[in-house]
Design an enzyme around this catalytic site. Structure first.
Site, PDB file in Angstrom:
ATOM      1  CG  ASP A  72       6.407 -37.567  17.379  1.00 51.61           C
ATOM      2  OD1 ASP A  72       6.458 -37.166  18.544  1.00 51.61           O
ATOM      3  OD2 ASP A  72       6.130 -36.836  16.407  1.00 51.61           O
ATOM      4  CG  HIS A  99       4.755 -34.423  19.706  1.00 52.86           C
ATOM      5  ND1 HIS A  99       5.529 -34.926  18.701  1.00 52.86           N
ATOM      6  CD2 HIS A  99       4.270 -33.239  19.263  1.00 52.86           C
ATOM      7  CE1 HIS A  99       5.536 -34.088  17.681  1.00 52.86           C
ATOM      8  NE2 HIS A  99       4.789 -33.057  17.999  1.00 52.86           N
ATOM      9  CG  ASN A 127       7.059 -24.492  15.281  1.00 58.64           C
ATOM     10  OD1 ASN A 127       6.283 -24.374  14.335  1.00 58.64           O
ATOM     11  ND2 ASN A 127       7.073 -25.565  16.041  1.00 58.64           N
ATOM     12  CB  SER A 149       5.317 -30.282  14.998  1.00 55.59           C
ATOM     13  OG  SER A 149       6.695 -30.114  14.811  1.00 55.59           O
TER      14      SER A 149
END
Length: 1011
Positions: A216, A247, A337, A413
């Site tokens: 990430d 994030h 998504n 996510s």
């Protein structure tokens, strides 16, 4: 004016013109060279070139090798064996360099790229050469453009269901509303309690001794929410280990946070933070490959990945994921998504060896943002797999902020680290000394899908096995013995809506095979084999009416494989009505584990409960052409509606059960039975069908197909309904874009539909589409429809019925005309034609967007029903068959004015027709498998039954960039122009000098003749 003076002035003008051309050419060449160089050459920052920067435009390439060696050894190998210059080694300064590597990163001079790649490919140790792709996410864009490659799936955290304050809080929010929302969050934020994590915590299971790799944006050291950050590594070109976006920290908090406001599932898990994204949310394939290699070398247990995209042909990435899981790393990844659209699964979550996670809300409804299946690797010549594997809460989940405190986010996510945390907790349940024997990506997926709770509303391509159930999966793992299984393990035609689309249409004799694609999960070992061909064992005698053919993985690796069922009802079942039940059984064998003498065996059972009806009438049966559909990847197939700016690719599969699923349901509700043709037109019997439905097709046609279709319409009474799309070469060239992934120019392979090919198919009937791009609303009998980037009809025969409506042409060629017509009435353009010819009927319509749920503004199902009434039943609706629309004379356009094919594209790269052999595949009737089809009576050369998958990922495959012609030409055109200009300049000087010599000679002769 004297002739000599005129000649002299012409010479001077020629010199001036030549000199100007020379200067302009040099300027253009310098400007183009500099600009192109700036576009394609980039620095990897912490990666450094072993010599000076190249002076020519260059691209970074990944050279993959068959063996792992020290980077220095690979460098010396290339220096010894690559004779050509024009390449430079790129040093990679990261933690993976302590270990052997299987790839090199080099910068290649663009001018000799193809030659050098060919030379490299001939080396014994080299597996393949590919571009170092870039992955990017733009948080500022609510809907970033979907382009080739992969994107950070957290892109819609802010966009999902209005959670725009996720990254950018609204400071003007009403205090009462904020307080109420905060109270709601406090009730639902403890996602750990919803799954019963505290029950395992009370038993002492907290994720201890589990190595969790989080790929990430990094994490800050000494963050108060984490008690066990073991290592932070940076794989980017930025000199920091910290998370400056938040994030990576959020994901880690969901997995292992210990703050009471945002508890994680496994607080004692060992966190290994892999910083693979920059602050600008950019990453490269080479960064991921090094990070993956390091995860393998340091023996990670679980890996969470928040990256995804439509490109399942990114081979270095895809194959490295296989290698990761083959090395016993359990990978969890967000499914994407891109919901609520179907056929939008993201890679790598769509890989069978990866646990792909979808999102639900607290009411157990599939989140609108969660991508839907099926997988699209297998189509157009097969059928996709069930994905996602499981779903988890992904809306308004609480996680850790960058420095301290908690925040709420939504997206798949978010759902992915929920499952990753559950996996860490489950791993810690197994004693350390037994984990190696029991836990692997296969056994963990078995525990998750078998323990999941099936939701009552969604179908299998929305929810997979259902909502993850921590405690059920815990019970499965407690007593787990290595075994093989299949997912889904049941296909029940009476279980609607879960078994959609199968439960929506019964089986019947004479139909195309119904394909069901299941995944084999092998917890016994990374390698396995189907020991003997699967067997269909019916529960009663009626079960013998079902004929099932099978196709399955030659090798089950890593941990997973596929089994495809091709189901037909035998001819003797033409009048049968009822249910047929039985089992498909087969055995899986795996080589002996370490310390074992004999191999491992396991039996797998797939339970079938099928619904069968008598064969419907011909007029009720529709055949959907899937064979002539081409999607991204590998080519740049553009979207069908040019009004849609955020999704430039046609990547949803164009299948009845992906982006045309609503149309499929409508047709079933209307009493039609819809079958799929995944082979050429020669492979179906036209006497069985009322209508052949051709929608949004990009493929070419074999000559045999064109001839057979003509005969089927005229003599066999087949109806054909065509829904085309825009096709305009100038507009296609205008759609070029510079792809940061491949660092090359991409232009569309074709238009929304392949109009030149459709025109060839319809030429005999005097029908042709044009190259206009028409947009606007129109009304027929009170029904308003949107015409979205459709095309026009330019040829149509006398006696047919033609409907025209006023639209503006938005194509490049029509743009100037529109400016001139500004303020004037729009020109009428014919868009719908209906024709009876011989025993059959044809309808043509210039737009498919009204049937495609991807970007639909308004549907035209009402029009489709009227068209099918005509093509299948010869019912003439008075709305469509009006005398005023009957053609007294043919609409005509010379063939040389029809839309033409692009000559700068090698279409065979993407085509199943151009340069290929006509053959009936396994998705056609069993009787014509491996032949050229009906009435041809010629056996194909290939007798082996074709596989369900059309893409062989184990083969070396390089996706060729689609270079824009002006860039290709620049390699030779500009230098040639400079050379010609120089020669023209020299020639002009020479001519003037020659004339002056002749003038002096003539002057001297005159003087000597007249003293």
């Amino acid at each position: 004016m004297s002739r000599r003076r005129l000649s002299s002035e012409i010479g001077i003008v020629t010199i001036i013109i030549s000199f100007v051309i020379l200067l302009v050419s040099l300027f253009v060449y310098h400007h183009h060279h500099h600009h192109h160089h700036a576009l394609v050459y980039y620095s990897h920052g912490r990666q450094t070139s072993s010599s000076t920067s190249p002076v020519a435009p260059s691209k970074s390439h990944i050279i993959r090798f068959f063996q792992y060696k020290k980077a220095e050894d690979l460098k010396q190998y290339l220096e010894r064996n690559v004779k050509s210059k024009g390449w430079k080694w790129v040093e990679r300064q990261n933690p993976a360099m302590k270990f052997p590597t299987d790839f090199a990163l080099v910068v290649i001079d663009e001018r000799i790229e193809d030659f050098l790649i060919g030379e490299l490919g001939k080396l014994d140790l080299v597996k393949d050469v590919s571009l170092d792709l870039s992955y990017q996410r733009g948080v500022l864009h609510q809907h970033p453009q979907k382009r080739p490659g992969k994107i950070f799936t957290s892109m819609s955290f802010a966009a999902a269901q209005g959670d725009d304050d996720a990254f950018f809080p609204n400071t003007n929010t009403n205090t009462t509303t904020t307080t109420r929302r905060r109270n709601l969050m406090m009730q639902k934020s403890q996602v750990t309690s919803l799954f019963g994590a505290d029950a395992l915590w009370s038993k002492g299971y907290t994720g201890a001794k589990v190595k969790m790799a989080i790929f990430d944006t990094g994490i800050r050291s000494n963050h108060p929410h984490f008690r066990n950050i073991k290592e932070r590594t940076n794989w980017t070109n930025e000199d920091t280990l910290n998370d400056n976006l938040g994030h990576g920290t959020f994901v880690a908090g969901v997995i292992a946070g210990q703050d009471v406001e945002c508890l994680g599932f496994a607080p004692d898990t060992e966190i290994y933070a892999f910083r693979v994204f920059t602050d600008a949310q950019v990453s490269y394939t080479s960064w991921f490959l090094d990070a993956f290699n390091y995860a393998i070398a340091t023996k990670m247990d679980v890996l969470n990945l928040s990256i995804g995209g439509p490109d399942y042909l990114d081979l270095p990435f895809v194959e490295k994921v296989w290698e990761i899981t083959a090395n016993n790393v359990i990978m969890v990844s967000a499914i994407g998504n891109d919901g609520p659209l179907y056929g939008t699964l993201n890679n790598p979550a769509d890989q069978s060896d990866v646990i792909g996670v979808g999102g639900i809300d607290y009411s157990d409804h599939i989140a609108s943002f969660s991508s839907r299946g099926m997988s699209t690797w297998e189509i157009p010549h097969g059928y996709g797999r069930v994905k996602p594997d499981i779903v988890a809460y992904g809306r308004e989940i609480m996680g850790s902020k960058i420095s301290t405190g908690c925040k709420s986010l939504s997206g798949t996510s978010v759902a992915s680290p929920v499952v990753a945390g559950i996996v860490c907790l489950l791993v810690s349940v197994i004693p350390e000394n037994k984990r190696k024997d029991i836990l692997n990506p296969g056994s963990m997926k078995q525990a998750l899908v078998e323990g999941a709770s099936k939701l009552s509303g969604p179908n299998m391509y929305e929810q997979g096995a259902g909502r993850v159930d921590l405690l059920e999966s815990y019970e499965i793992l407690k007593s787990y013995k290595p075994r093989a299984s299949i997912f889904p393990s049941v296909l029940d035609y009476t279980d609607c809506p879960y078994s959609w689309p199968f439960c929506r249409q019964p089986l019947y004799a004479g139909a195309m095979p119904v394909i069901f694609n299941v995944t084999i999960l092998n917890g016994m070992g990374v390698i396995g084999y189907v020991e003997n061909p699967p067997v269909w064992i019916p529960s009663n005698e009626e079960g013998n009416l079902v004929s099932i053919h099978f196709n399955y993985s030659d090798v089950i690796w890593p941990w997973t494989g596929y089994l495809a069922l091709y189901m037909q009802i035998k001819d003797e079942g033409v009048n049968f009505s009822g249910e047929i039940q039985g089992n498909v059984t087969f055995n899986v064998y795996s080589p002996p584990a370490e310390g074992e003498k004999s191999g491992r065996k396991s039996s797998c059972i797939l339970r079938l409960k099928l619904k069968v009806i008598p064969t419907p009438q011909r007029s009720q049966r529709i055949l959907w052409d899937q064979f002539h559909s081409i999607k991204y990847p590998p080519g740049y197939i553009p979207r069908d509606s040019l009004d849609v700016r955020n999704d430039i690719l046609d990547w949803h599969g164009d299948h009845l059960h992906t982006n045309f699923h609503i149309m499929f349901n409508m047709l079933r509700d209307a009493g039609y039975y819809v079958e799929t043709l995944g082979s050429p037109f020669t492979c179906f019997d036209a006497n069985q069908y009322g209508t052949l439905l051709l929608v949004d097709l990009e493929e070419e046609y074999f000559p045999e197909e064109i001839n057979k279709l003509k005969d089927d319409i005229i003599n066999n009474g087949l109806g054909v309904a065509v829904f085309a799309d825009w096709y305009n070469v100038d507009s296609m060239m205008k759609m070029k874009f510079f792809d940061d992934n491949t660092r090359s120019w991409w232009t569309p392979v074709t238009g929304g539909a392949n109009v030149p090919a459709l025109n060839d198919l319809l030429a005999y009937f005097g029908i042709a589409f044009g190259d206009k791009i028409l947009n606007g609303d129109f009304v027929i009998n009170g029904e308003q429809s949107r015409y979205a980037s459709g095309t026009d009809l330019v040829k149509f025969p006398q006696g047919g019925y033609l409907h025209s409506f006023p639209f503006l042409d938005s194509s490049e060629s029509g743009a100037t005309q529109n400016v001139l017509l500004s303020g004037m009435s729009k020109a009428d353009s014919p868009i719908l034609g209906l024709l009876e010819v011989g025993a059959g009927r044809i309808t043509v319509y210039g737009d498919s967007n009204c049937l495609d749920s991807s970007h639909m503004v308004t549907n035209c199902y009402w029009l489709l029903k009227k068209i099918l009434d005509f093509t299948a039943k010869n019912i003439r609706d008075p709305v469509l068959f009006v005398d005023s629309n009957r053609q007294d004379k043919a609409l005509h356009l010379d063939d040389n004015q029809l839309p033409s094919r692009r000559t700068d594209v090698n279409f065979s790269t993407y085509s199943a027709v151009v340069g290929k052999e006509l053959i009936c595949g396994s998705d056609s009737r069993f009787q014509v498998w491996g032949t050229k089809g009906y009435d041809l009576n010629v056996r194909g050369r290939t007798r082996r039954l074709p596989g369900y998958a059309s893409i062989h990922l184990n083969s070396t495959h390089k996706i060729p960039p689609l270079d824009f012609p002006e860039l290709v030409a620049s390699h030779w055109l500009i230098p040639v122009t400079v050379a010609v200009s120089g020669l023209l300049l020299l020639w002009s000087f020479w001519k003037i000098r020659q004339k002056r010599r002749r003038k002096r000679k003539a002057s001297g002769f005159t003087r000597s003749a007249n003293p």
